[in-house]
Design a protein around this motif. Structure first.
Motif, PDB file in Angstrom:
ATOM      1  N   GLU A   1      -1.186  -0.249   6.186  1.00  0.00           N
ATOM      2  CA  GLU A   1      -2.510  -0.765   5.424  1.00  0.00           C
ATOM      3  C   GLU A   1      -3.551  -0.017   5.780  1.00  0.00           C
ATOM      4  O   GLU A   1      -4.509  -0.156   5.129  1.00  0.00           O
ATOM      5  CB  GLU A   1      -2.435  -2.412   6.011  1.00  0.00           C
ATOM      6  CG  GLU A   1      -1.441  -3.149   5.343  1.00  0.00           C
ATOM      7  CD  GLU A   1      -1.491  -3.053   3.741  1.00  0.00           C
ATOM      8  OE1 GLU A   1      -2.650  -3.457   3.392  1.00  0.00           O
ATOM      9  OE2 GLU A   1      -0.628  -3.221   3.138  1.00  0.00           O
ATOM     10  N   ASP A   2      -3.755   0.797   7.139  1.00  0.00           N
ATOM     11  CA  ASP A   2      -4.878   1.196   7.362  1.00  0.00           C
ATOM     12  C   ASP A   2      -5.209   2.603   6.757  1.00  0.00           C
ATOM     13  O   ASP A   2      -6.010   3.418   7.159  1.00  0.00           O
ATOM     14  CB  ASP A   2      -5.299   1.382   8.711  1.00  0.00           C
ATOM     15  CG  ASP A   2      -4.371   1.886   9.767  1.00  0.00           C
ATOM     16  OD1 ASP A   2      -3.011   2.378   8.915  1.00  0.00           O
ATOM     17  OD2 ASP A   2      -4.185   2.006  10.866  1.00  0.00           O
ATOM     18  N   THR A   3      -4.038   3.255   5.877  1.00  0.00           N
ATOM     19  CA  THR A   3      -4.060   4.391   5.143  1.00  0.00           C
ATOM     20  C   THR A   3      -5.195   4.375   4.221  1.00  0.00           C
ATOM     21  O   THR A   3      -5.061   3.477   3.458  1.00  0.00           O
ATOM     22  CB  THR A   3      -2.759   4.777   4.889  1.00  0.00           C
ATOM     23  OG1 THR A   3      -1.763   4.760   5.931  1.00  0.00           O
ATOM     24  CG2 THR A   3      -2.779   6.198   4.316  1.00  0.00           C
ATOM     25  N   ARG A   4      -6.142   5.369   4.462  1.00  0.00           N
ATOM     26  CA  ARG A   4      -7.172   5.475   3.123  1.00  0.00           C
ATOM     27  C   ARG A   4      -6.961   6.763   2.321  1.00  0.00           C
ATOM     28  O   ARG A   4      -6.975   6.617   1.169  1.00  0.00           O
ATOM     29  CB  ARG A   4      -8.522   5.691   4.144  1.00  0.00           C
ATOM     30  CG  ARG A   4      -8.917   4.096   4.677  1.00  0.00           C
ATOM     31  CD  ARG A   4      -8.857   3.013   3.496  1.00  0.00           C
ATOM     32  NE  ARG A   4      -9.049   1.620   4.350  1.00  0.00           N
ATOM     33  CZ  ARG A   4      -8.079   0.753   4.352  1.00  0.00           C
ATOM     34  NH1 ARG A   4      -6.880   1.077   3.877  1.00  0.00           N
ATOM     35  NH2 ARG A   4      -8.388  -0.314   4.722  1.00  0.00           N
ATOM     36  N   GLU A   5      -6.931   7.873   2.855  1.00  0.00           N
ATOM     37  CA  GLU A   5      -6.738   9.023   2.059  1.00  0.00           C
ATOM     38  C   GLU A   5      -5.556  10.120   2.811  1.00  0.00           C
ATOM     39  O   GLU A   5      -5.417  10.150   3.943  1.00  0.00           O
ATOM     40  CB  GLU A   5      -8.118   9.822   2.120  1.00  0.00           C
ATOM     41  CG  GLU A   5      -9.310   8.988   1.416  1.00  0.00           C
ATOM     42  CD  GLU A   5     -10.505  10.194   1.248  1.00  0.00           C
ATOM     43  OE1 GLU A   5     -10.412  11.172   1.787  1.00  0.00           O
ATOM     44  OE2 GLU A   5     -11.437   9.812   0.604  1.00  0.00           O
ATOM     45  N   VAL A   6      -4.762  10.551   1.704  1.00  0.00           N
ATOM     46  CA  VAL A   6      -3.934  11.689   2.186  1.00  0.00           C
ATOM     47  C   VAL A   6      -4.127  12.764   1.170  1.00  0.00           C
ATOM     48  O   VAL A   6      -4.016  12.604   0.034  1.00  0.00           O
ATOM     49  CB  VAL A   6      -2.543  11.095   2.174  1.00  0.00           C
ATOM     50  CG1 VAL A   6      -1.442  12.242   2.501  1.00  0.00           C
ATOM     51  CG2 VAL A   6      -2.334   9.780   3.136  1.00  0.00           C
TER      52      VAL A   6
ATOM     53  N   ASP B   1      -1.996  10.195  -3.913  1.00  0.00           N
ATOM     54  CA  ASP B   1      -2.902   9.022  -4.417  1.00  0.00           C
ATOM     55  C   ASP B   1      -2.441   7.697  -3.558  1.00  0.00           C
ATOM     56  O   ASP B   1      -1.391   7.159  -3.606  1.00  0.00           O
ATOM     57  CB  ASP B   1      -2.580   8.681  -6.035  1.00  0.00           C
ATOM     58  CG  ASP B   1      -3.304   7.400  -6.347  1.00  0.00           C
ATOM     59  OD1 ASP B   1      -4.391   7.218  -5.852  1.00  0.00           O
ATOM     60  OD2 ASP B   1      -3.031   6.807  -7.516  1.00  0.00           O
ATOM     61  N   VAL B   2      -3.547   7.360  -2.909  1.00  0.00           N
ATOM     62  CA  VAL B   2      -3.288   6.202  -1.896  1.00  0.00           C
ATOM     63  C   VAL B   2      -3.955   4.881  -2.616  1.00  0.00           C
ATOM     64  O   VAL B   2      -4.792   4.947  -2.738  1.00  0.00           O
ATOM     65  CB  VAL B   2      -4.144   6.346  -0.524  1.00  0.00           C
ATOM     66  CG1 VAL B   2      -3.581   5.005   0.349  1.00  0.00           C
ATOM     67  CG2 VAL B   2      -3.413   7.650   0.214  1.00  0.00           C
ATOM     68  N   HIS B   3      -3.063   4.052  -3.000  1.00  0.00           N
ATOM     69  CA  HIS B   3      -3.469   2.890  -3.551  1.00  0.00           C
ATOM     70  C   HIS B   3      -2.598   1.777  -3.396  1.00  0.00           C
ATOM     71  O   HIS B   3      -1.748   1.698  -2.642  1.00  0.00           O
ATOM     72  CB  HIS B   3      -3.429   3.187  -5.418  1.00  0.00           C
ATOM     73  CG  HIS B   3      -2.081   3.474  -5.762  1.00  0.00           C
ATOM     74  ND1 HIS B   3      -1.296   2.778  -6.538  1.00  0.00           N
ATOM     75  CD2 HIS B   3      -1.274   4.791  -5.621  1.00  0.00           C
ATOM     76  CE1 HIS B   3      -0.094   3.320  -6.704  1.00  0.00           C
ATOM     77  NE2 HIS B   3      -0.088   4.628  -6.188  1.00  0.00           N
ATOM     78  N   GLU B   4      -2.646   0.260  -3.970  1.00  0.00           N
ATOM     79  CA  GLU B   4      -1.830  -0.509  -3.937  1.00  0.00           C
ATOM     80  C   GLU B   4      -1.228  -1.356  -4.907  1.00  0.00           C
ATOM     81  O   GLU B   4      -1.741  -1.282  -5.887  1.00  0.00           O
ATOM     82  CB  GLU B   4      -3.135  -1.928  -3.258  1.00  0.00           C
ATOM     83  CG  GLU B   4      -2.100  -3.134  -2.822  1.00  0.00           C
ATOM     84  CD  GLU B   4      -2.800  -3.987  -2.070  1.00  0.00           C
ATOM     85  OE1 GLU B   4      -3.495  -3.958  -1.012  1.00  0.00           O
ATOM     86  OE2 GLU B   4      -3.454  -4.826  -2.818  1.00  0.00           O
ATOM     87  N   ILE B   5      -0.185  -1.377  -4.502  1.00  0.00           N
ATOM     88  CA  ILE B   5       0.766  -1.985  -5.918  1.00  0.00           C
ATOM     89  C   ILE B   5       0.614  -3.373  -5.688  1.00  0.00           C
ATOM     90  O   ILE B   5       0.780  -4.036  -4.613  1.00  0.00           O
ATOM     91  CB  ILE B   5       2.324  -1.699  -5.617  1.00  0.00           C
ATOM     92  CG1 ILE B   5       2.534  -0.183  -5.593  1.00  0.00           C
ATOM     93  CG2 ILE B   5       3.172  -2.319  -6.911  1.00  0.00           C
ATOM     94  CD1 ILE B   5       4.053   0.272  -5.374  1.00  0.00           C
TER      95      ILE B   5
ATOM     96  N   ARG C   1       0.777  -0.984   0.092  1.00  0.00           N
ATOM     97  CA  ARG C   1      -0.097  -0.101   0.067  1.00  0.00           C
ATOM     98  C   ARG C   1       0.934   1.343  -0.034  1.00  0.00           C
ATOM     99  O   ARG C   1       1.743   1.266   0.766  1.00  0.00           O
ATOM    100  CB  ARG C   1      -0.974  -0.016   1.349  1.00  0.00           C
ATOM    101  CG  ARG C   1      -1.921   1.185   1.142  1.00  0.00           C
ATOM    102  CD  ARG C   1      -3.343   0.808   2.040  1.00  0.00           C
ATOM    103  NE  ARG C   1      -4.455   1.621   1.704  1.00  0.00           N
ATOM    104  CZ  ARG C   1      -5.181   1.479   0.782  1.00  0.00           C
ATOM    105  NH1 ARG C   1      -5.233   0.466  -0.222  1.00  0.00           N
ATOM    106  NH2 ARG C   1      -6.185   2.318   0.601  1.00  0.00           N
ATOM    107  N   VAL C   2       0.732   2.101  -0.924  1.00  0.00           N
ATOM    108  CA  VAL C   2       1.551   3.295  -1.304  1.00  0.00           C
ATOM    109  C   VAL C   2       0.683   4.576  -1.378  1.00  0.00           C
ATOM    110  O   VAL C   2      -0.402   4.647  -1.788  1.00  0.00           O
ATOM    111  CB  VAL C   2       2.433   3.024  -2.446  1.00  0.00           C
ATOM    112  CG1 VAL C   2       3.311   1.989  -2.265  1.00  0.00           C
ATOM    113  CG2 VAL C   2       1.638   2.977  -3.579  1.00  0.00           C
TER     114      VAL C   2
END
Length: 280
Positions: free
Chosen positions: A200-205, A209-213, A133-134
């Protein structure tokens, strides 16, 4: 008085260049014949011309040279100008040295020397890669290669850190980067996607762009140590290793930076991750 041809010969510049200097206000002739437009110069003007040529050959722009000649630039400003040009020249020398190394390596291949010997110095681990998660930014670079990517990606990490800190996100890292070709326009550019692995619990910043590689079933991974200017060579060695060992490329590559950015680049440790699949 000296004719424009004589003045050009003494100053070792072309007549065309003197006309250009006149047009941009850098060096006007002492006299211009109103009937013929013919330009004449005084011998004393050779000193000004020599200064122009000297600063131009050092790599300063003509606008910068004009400001120096006109007395608009103080000692401190001139030092900044020359320091900037020096840094650009040093970077160019490093890039040229790396290019020479690649030419030498290719020449060895052309001459029939063992390619395996050239790639034996790298250690490659073929394994699966977990999803990550990045939080990232995306910027466009004019092309591939460290000379194009470096100036773009460098500021992206401090900018991302500021946004993560402002959002109260802690425990993030390491830094990551992915590269995707830009198919629009002339097709020369590419997109740099850079940021940090986040909890892993990061949703919005805000701003990121918070997403999963996605996970990678099989990847060839090697470690690049030291300056990022040499990372292109490590990538080429890795792709050579892949083709020589029964694999083929199978997706977009990524880089994972394990060393904090405030450390000297000579200490940096970077994972190069290339998805692959076994050749049938």
């Amino acid at each position: 008085m000296l004719s424009i041809g004589e003045f050009a010969s003494i100053g070792r510049v072309s007549v065309r260049m003197l006309r250009h200097y006149d047009a941009i206000g850098l060096l006007h002739p002492a006299v211009v014949d109103q009937a013929t437009g013919y330009r004449s110069y005084t011998p004393a003007q050779i000193i000004a011309l020599n200064r122009i040529v000297e600063f131009k050959e050092l790599g300063l722009t003509l606008d910068q040279v004009r400001r120096i000649v006109d007395g608009e630039v103080g000692t401190q400003q001139l030092e900044v100008m020359l320091t900037t040009v020096r840094a650009e020249l040093q970077r160019s020398l490093i890039e040229d040295a790396a290019r020479l190394d690649r030419i030498d390596a290719r020449l060895r291949t052309v001459r029939g020397e063992s390619v395996m010997a050239q790639t034996s110095s790298i250690s490659v681990d073929v394994r699966s890669v977990e999803p990550q998660r990045v939080a990232t930014l995306t910027r466009r670079a004019p092309g591939y290669g460290s000379e194009n990517v470096g100036p773009v990606i460098g500021p992206m990490y401090p900018e991302t850190e500021r946004m993560l800190d402002a959002a109260g996100i802690t425990g993030y890292g390491p830094a990551v980067a992915l590269y995707e070709a830009d198919e629009s326009g002339d097709g020369e550019g590419m997109f740099v996607i850079a940021g940090f692995v986040v909890p892993e619990d990061t949703r919005e910043v805000p701003g990121l762009d918070v997403h999963e590689i996605a996970a990678v079933d099989l990847a060839a991974v090697t470690v690049h140590r030291g300056e990022v200017d040499g990372i292109d060579d490590s990538w080429m060695a890795l792709t050579d290793w892949i083709t020589q060992n029964g694999y083929e490329l199978a997706g977009v590559c990524r880089e994972v930076y394990w060393t904090p950015g405030d450390r000297p680049q000579s200490e940096w440790v970077t994972d190069l991750v290339q998805p692959v699949r076994a050749v049938a």
